[in-house]
Design a protein around this motif. Structure first.
Motif, PDB file in Angstrom:
ATOM      1  N   PRO A 161       0.790  -1.229   0.000  1.00 39.67           N
ATOM      2  CA  PRO A 161       0.000   0.000   0.000  1.00 39.67           C
ATOM      3  C   PRO A 161       0.826   1.284   0.000  1.00 39.67           C
ATOM      4  CG  PRO A 161       0.148  -0.846   2.216  1.00 39.67           C
ATOM      5  CD  PRO A 161       0.867  -1.841   1.342  1.00 39.67           C
ATOM      6  N   TRP A 162       2.148   1.175   0.001  1.00 38.27           N
ATOM      7  CA  TRP A 162       3.003   2.364   0.075  1.00 38.27           C
ATOM      8  C   TRP A 162       3.013   3.127  -1.251  1.00 38.27           C
ATOM      9  CZ3 TRP A 162       4.902  -2.481   1.778  1.00 38.27           C
ATOM     10  CH2 TRP A 162       5.439  -3.300   0.769  1.00 38.27           C
ATOM     11  N   ARG A 163       3.085   4.438  -1.126  1.00 38.84           N
ATOM     12  CA  ARG A 163       3.209   5.314  -2.291  1.00 38.84           C
ATOM     13  C   ARG A 163       4.275   6.362  -1.963  1.00 38.84           C
ATOM     14  NH1 ARG A 163       0.868   1.598  -3.752  1.00 38.84           N
ATOM     15  NH2 ARG A 163      -1.036   1.434  -5.025  1.00 38.84           N
ATOM     16  N   PHE A 164       5.336   6.385  -2.746  1.00 35.24           N
ATOM     17  CA  PHE A 164       6.426   7.326  -2.558  1.00 35.24           C
ATOM     18  C   PHE A 164       6.266   8.502  -3.517  1.00 35.24           C
ATOM     19  CE2 PHE A 164       8.144   3.307  -1.022  1.00 35.24           C
ATOM     20  CZ  PHE A 164       8.779   3.684   0.159  1.00 35.24           C
ATOM     21  N   VAL A 165       6.500   9.703  -3.014  1.00 35.70           N
ATOM     22  CA  VAL A 165       6.387  10.920  -3.834  1.00 35.70           C
ATOM     23  C   VAL A 165       7.706  11.679  -3.724  1.00 35.70           C
ATOM     24  CG1 VAL A 165       5.149  13.086  -4.194  1.00 35.70           C
ATOM     25  CG2 VAL A 165       3.898  11.049  -3.418  1.00 35.70           C
ATOM     26  N   LEU A 166       8.453  11.724  -4.820  1.00 34.59           N
ATOM     27  CA  LEU A 166       9.702  12.461  -4.855  1.00 34.59           C
ATOM     28  C   LEU A 166       9.384  13.951  -4.972  1.00 34.59           C
ATOM     29  CD1 LEU A 166      12.818  12.198  -4.969  1.00 34.59           C
ATOM     30  CD2 LEU A 166      12.606  12.126  -7.468  1.00 34.59           C
ATOM     31  N   VAL A 167       9.929  14.749  -4.074  1.00 37.28           N
ATOM     32  CA  VAL A 167       9.611  16.178  -4.018  1.00 37.28           C
ATOM     33  C   VAL A 167      10.815  16.968  -4.522  1.00 37.28           C
ATOM     34  CG1 VAL A 167       8.821  18.083  -2.583  1.00 37.28           C
ATOM     35  CG2 VAL A 167       8.104  15.742  -2.050  1.00 37.28           C
TER      36      VAL A 167
ATOM     37  N   ALA B  99      19.279  18.485   2.551  1.00 33.66           N
ATOM     38  CA  ALA B  99      19.177  17.177   1.897  1.00 33.66           C
ATOM     39  C   ALA B  99      18.915  17.323   0.400  1.00 33.66           C
ATOM     40  CB  ALA B  99      18.069  16.350   2.539  1.00 33.66           C
ATOM     41  N   PRO B 100      19.739  16.704  -0.436  1.00 32.01           N
ATOM     42  CA  PRO B 100      19.541  16.833  -1.887  1.00 32.01           C
ATOM     43  C   PRO B 100      18.325  16.073  -2.406  1.00 32.01           C
ATOM     44  CG  PRO B 100      21.319  15.296  -1.412  1.00 32.01           C
ATOM     45  CD  PRO B 100      20.925  15.903  -0.105  1.00 32.01           C
ATOM     46  N   CYS B 101      17.963  15.012  -1.710  1.00 31.26           N
ATOM     47  CA  CYS B 101      16.826  14.182  -2.131  1.00 31.26           C
ATOM     48  C   CYS B 101      15.787  14.177  -1.012  1.00 31.26           C
ATOM     49  CB  CYS B 101      17.304  12.762  -2.420  1.00 31.26           C
ATOM     50  SG  CYS B 101      15.987  11.646  -2.975  1.00 31.26           S
TER      51      CYS B 101
END
Length: 210
Positions: free
Chosen positions: A55-61, A104-106
């Motif tokens: 169920p995880w959803r990662f969002v790169l900002v 933090a770069p990421c």
């Protein structure tokens, strides 16, 4: 198919990795290679999840305006948290470095789907919160894998969840788990920062017998 086995040297290495994991808040500006980030996400996908629901959803900002909105969210909530500290601990709280959002770069956010179609509802009828627990398992997998590669991860939990969701423009039903800073640390330390600063210390594990 051959089932993997792990010798004493591997077990010792795993214990060392667990001891060495840190919540990192001081980063060098060096970028995280995109291939390395994707490799970490692929490892996160191996984490256990209720009913194999993933169920995880990662969002790169990456957008500066969205990062700024999240930074303002943190500052607002952190000021409220500081005001809620007692007189004795307020000064210590004010000195703590509680996030690495400026360095933090990421940076990425993690959400959990509360009722994903995948998994067909198995295992969450009486405990729907297990989808959030599953997302945290995926995050912990990334945390350990990142540390093994010399990358540091920091969890920013001092945020208002709904404001964070709106800032990132994700579906209303997604449940916000946390915001994370990833990069190469300025330094590694033997003890957690909160322990070094005198905020808290790690206690021995306890086992309740019934």
């Amino acid at each position: 198919m051959t089932i993997a086995t792990f010798d004493a040297a591997f077990r010792d290495g795993l214990a060392a990795l667990l001891h060495a994991r840190r919540d990192v808040r001081h980063f060098r500006p060096d970028p995280v290679p995109e291939a390395r980030l994707h490799a970490l996400l692929n490892l996160a996908n191996l984490a256990p999840s209720v009913g194999l629901s993933q169920p995880w959803r990662f969002v790169l900002v990456e957008d500066p305006a969205r990062r700024a909105a999240l930074r303002e969210n943190f500052l607002r909530v952190n000021a409220t948290a500081l005001a809620g500290q007692g007189e004795e601990r307020a000064g210590l709280y004010a000195r703590l470095k509680l996030e690495g959002m400026d360095q933090a770069p990421c940076q990425f956010a993690l959400f959990a789907l509360p009722d994903p179609e995948q998994g067909h509802g198995l295992g969450r009828g009486t405990m729907p919160e297990t989808t959030a627990y599953s997302a945290v398992m995926a995050l912990h997998t990334i945390w350990l894998a990142a540390r093994a590669e010399g990358l540091g991860l920091g969890w920013v939990s001092i945020l208002e969840p709904e404001a964070a969701r709106v800032a990132l423009d994700v579906p209303a039903e997604w449940r916000f788990i946390g915001y994370f800073c990833l990069g190469y640390p300025e330094a590694w330390h033997d003890t957690p920062e909160l322990q070094r600063e005198g905020w808290e210390h790690r206690r021995p594990a306890t086992l309740l017998h019934r």
